[in-house]
Design a protein around this motif. Sequence first.
Motif, mmCIF file in Angstrom:
data_model
loop_
_atom_site.group_PDB
_atom_site.id
_atom_site.type_symbol
_atom_site.label_atom_id
_atom_site.label_comp_id
_atom_site.label_asym_id
_atom_site.label_seq_id
_atom_site.Cartn_x
_atom_site.Cartn_y
_atom_site.Cartn_z
ATOM 1 N N UNK A 37 0.213 -9.497 -8.142
ATOM 2 C CA UNK A 37 1.174 -8.640 -8.846
ATOM 3 C C UNK A 37 0.743 -8.301 -10.272
ATOM 4 N N UNK A 38 0.050 -9.218 -10.952
ATOM 5 C CA UNK A 38 -0.395 -8.962 -12.313
ATOM 6 C C UNK A 38 -1.474 -7.872 -12.358
ATOM 7 N N UNK A 39 -2.305 -7.812 -11.309
ATOM 8 C CA UNK A 39 -3.375 -6.822 -11.281
ATOM 9 C C UNK A 39 -2.843 -5.389 -11.247
ATOM 10 N N UNK A 40 -1.665 -5.208 -10.657
ATOM 11 C CA UNK A 40 -1.098 -3.857 -10.568
ATOM 12 C C UNK A 40 -0.629 -3.344 -11.932
ATOM 13 N N UNK A 41 -0.394 -4.271 -12.841
ATOM 14 C CA UNK A 41 0.094 -3.882 -14.172
ATOM 15 C C UNK A 41 -1.006 -3.931 -15.228
ATOM 16 N N UNK A 42 -2.248 -4.146 -14.765
ATOM 17 C CA UNK A 42 -3.384 -4.157 -15.683
ATOM 18 C C UNK A 42 -4.062 -2.797 -15.637
ATOM 19 N N UNK A 43 -4.018 -2.084 -16.727
ATOM 20 C CA UNK A 43 -4.564 -0.732 -16.776
ATOM 21 C C UNK A 43 -6.070 -0.735 -16.557
ATOM 22 N N UNK A 44 -6.531 0.187 -15.732
ATOM 23 C CA UNK A 44 -7.961 0.360 -15.504
ATOM 24 C C UNK A 44 -8.582 -0.642 -14.563
ATOM 25 N N UNK A 46 -9.620 -1.926 -11.086
ATOM 26 C CA UNK A 46 -9.817 -1.434 -9.723
ATOM 27 C C UNK A 46 -9.972 -2.593 -8.747
ATOM 28 N N UNK A 47 -10.858 -3.523 -9.092
ATOM 29 C CA UNK A 47 -11.054 -4.690 -8.241
ATOM 30 C C UNK A 47 -10.070 -5.795 -8.628
ATOM 31 N N UNK A 48 -9.631 -6.599 -7.683
ATOM 32 C CA UNK A 48 -8.722 -7.707 -8.008
ATOM 33 C C UNK A 48 -9.416 -8.756 -8.868
ATOM 34 N N UNK A 49 -8.661 -9.364 -9.765
ATOM 35 C CA UNK A 49 -9.245 -10.398 -10.622
ATOM 36 C C UNK A 49 -9.668 -11.615 -9.803
ATOM 37 N N UNK A 238 6.384 -2.241 -2.987
ATOM 38 C CA UNK A 238 5.466 -3.371 -3.181
ATOM 39 C C UNK A 238 4.142 -3.005 -2.539
ATOM 40 N N UNK A 239 3.209 -2.476 -3.336
ATOM 41 C CA UNK A 239 1.958 -1.965 -2.804
ATOM 42 C C UNK A 239 1.086 -3.066 -2.226
ATOM 43 N N UNK A 240 1.169 -4.251 -2.778
ATOM 44 C CA UNK A 240 0.375 -5.354 -2.248
ATOM 45 C C UNK A 240 0.780 -5.695 -0.823
ATOM 46 N N UNK A 241 2.088 -5.849 -0.594
ATOM 47 C CA UNK A 241 2.581 -6.141 0.755
ATOM 48 C C UNK A 241 2.346 -4.970 1.701
ATOM 49 N N UNK A 242 2.517 -3.762 1.196
ATOM 50 C CA UNK A 242 2.320 -2.580 2.032
ATOM 51 C C UNK A 242 0.887 -2.492 2.532
#
Length: 275
Positions: A37-44, A46-49, A238-242
Motif C-alpha cells: 500500500x505504501x508503494x502506491x503513494x510513492x511518487x515515481x 514503478x517497481x515495488x520496494x 484497491x489496485x493491489x488486490x485487483x
Amino acid sequence: MKEPAALRVVKFSVITVIALFCALPFVWVVITAFKSPQDFFTAGRILPSSFYFGNFKDVWVNARFFKYFLNSAFLSTGTTAVCVVLSIMACYGFCRFKIIGKNFILLAILFTQMFPSVLLALPYYRTLQSVKLIDTLLGLGITYTSFTLPFCIWTMMGYFNNLPWELAEAAAIDGCTRFQTVYKIIIPIAAPGIAATGLYAFIKAWDEFMYANIFINTTSKRTLQIGIHSLIGEYTTDWGMLMAGAVISCIPVIILFSFIQKNLVQGLAAGSVKG
C-alpha cells in the motif's frame, strides 16, 4: 536461397518488439500485484520496494476469492467436458453417417454464432427463469454450453474431416464396437483437435463476465470474473488486490496451455483446413 543475415536480424527485432509490447500489460499487472500500500503513494515508483504478498492473501481469503475460484473451476471444467464429449459425438456422426440435410444443419450451427451475446441475454434469462435456474451454477453452465458448443463442433469438424477413417473401418472388421472404435482409435488420433477445442471451451467459460453478472445474485455463487469486478469501488479501488485477483485468474489458463501447447498448435492448424 539462404535468407540474408541482416534480414533475419530485422525480422527477429520486429518480432521481439511486438512480443514485448503485447507482454507489457501483463507484466505491469504482475508488478502492481506485488506492490505494498505504501508503494502506491510513492511518487515515481514503478517497481515495488519489496515483494509484498499481502495482496494475494487479502484477495484470496478476505475477498472470498477461494470460493469464486472454485465456482469458476466447476463451471469451466463442466462446460469443457460436456462440449468436448458432445462435439466428438456430433463430428463422428456427421463424418460417418449419411445425414439428410447435413450441410444445412452445419450452417445452422454456424449461424448461431452470428448473434451478439448481449442480444441473447434476455432470451436466456426468460428461459432460465421459466425452469427456475436463475441464480444457479447449473443454469449458468447450461448457458455457457449452449453458446460454446456450436463453435466447438465447427472447430473439431475441420480436424475430423481429415482423419484416416480407414483405421476405424479396420477396427470394425476386427470386431470393435462403435464405442470402442471411437475410444481406442478416433480419440487418440484426434487428440490435437480435441485439445484445441477443449482449451477454447475452458477459456470461453473461464473468462465470461456478462451472463454471470446478470444471472447470479448470490454472493457465494459468483464467478472469479465477477469477484474481480467487485473490487472496483464507486469512489476508490484497491489496485493491489485487483491486480492480485487478475494474476490468480490467469494461472489456470497458463498451466492448462503449458500442458497442451503442442497439441493446441497442431489442432488449430488442422482445424483451419477443411477436408
